[in-house]
Design an enzyme around this catalytic site. Sequence first.
Site: not given
Ligand code: GH3
Ligand code: MG
Length: 327
Positions: A200, A207, A243
């Site tokens: 995503i 978030n 994600e």
């Molecule tokens: P990019 O477009 O480059 O993918 O940026 P991004 O912000 O999507 O990627 P990044 O890896 O910086 O952040 C991923 C986020 O996904 C951070 C984390 O808090 C969130 N996340 C991971 N697992 C979960 C979950 O189970 N629930 C929720 N609500 N958020 C989650």
């Molecule tokens: Mg991402």
Amino acid sequence: MPEEPPTILVVDDDQFIRELLRRVMEKEGYKVVEATNGEQGLDVYQRLKPHLVMLDALMPVMDGFTCCKHLQKLSDEDETSPDSEHLEAQGLQGVSQTPVLMITNLDDPESVDRAFAVGATDYITKPIHLAVLRQRVRRLIQQFQLYQKLEQANRELQRLATLDGLTGVANRRRFDQYLDDEWWRMIREESPLSLILCDIDFFKKYNDTYGHQAGDACLRRVADALRFCAKRSVDLVARYGGEEFAIVLPNTTTIGASLVAEELRSLVHGLKITHAASAISEYVTLSLGVASLYPEPDTPPAKLVAEADMALYQAKASGRNRYVAKV
Ligand code: GH3
Ligand code: MG
């Protein structure tokens, strides 16, 4: 809803014995069905799947020993759970199979040995001691029902152990296992295996803007959309990481996998999940990496993952909300 009473199948060519057993067992609260020889017994067994089979040894058409052997085979075929292997490894052979109680005039040691050798669970001789019979039947049926429940619980546990709790798609453990299984299957079939990794876009910002719970709900909706797109029974959608999702597509070339990837991208964008903090769209979007190859025995499945990951990285770097296929 009152529970159905357990069913007992009585296989005996002697009408008097059948009627006696029916009377005694019905009084105990069981449902009784009858067959007059082994062949008919097998037929009724397959249709009604009783909880216990009472089997006479000497009958016309097919005797009890032969019938018992066939019953074991049918019972084995019914077993779909890997738990039976577990139980058998613990020396509990046959416990999960329908119990067979041989009731016979034959009391010579050879006949007794033969009955157990073909899979009988228990053995009593005529004239029937009814009090003993009642106790044996009760114990055999109780045991069988207990193991059935145990197997069902184990199956459910196994199912849950392969699912991601939040989204309901396969978890990482299941993904690793499935990718490995399909890798070897595609080697045997000399067929291509494809993998899509998708992530995503700007999900951290999602978030931060809407809160973690909304983030979780968004993950669920995206997972549902992926599941909707990956339609073939062999396709597997899994949550790869936070994600990030993975879709395993067996017997699929780069062209096929790219079509699926574009469909996924467009479907998720079309969900119109508002994402005010996204730098590229007003809605939640996906970036996807596609890789496809003909698996070979001396290459690990990790190669496919690495290639899809690289393609995903390129999709991110070249603007997001798109797929890139490794060529
Ligand atoms: P990019 O477009 O480059 O993918 O940026 P991004 O912000 O999507 O990627 P990044 O890896 O910086 O952040 C991923 C986020 O996904 C951070 C984390 O808090 C969130 N996340 C991971 N697992 C979960 C979950 O189970 N629930 C929720 N609500 N958020 C989650
Ligand atoms: Mg991402």
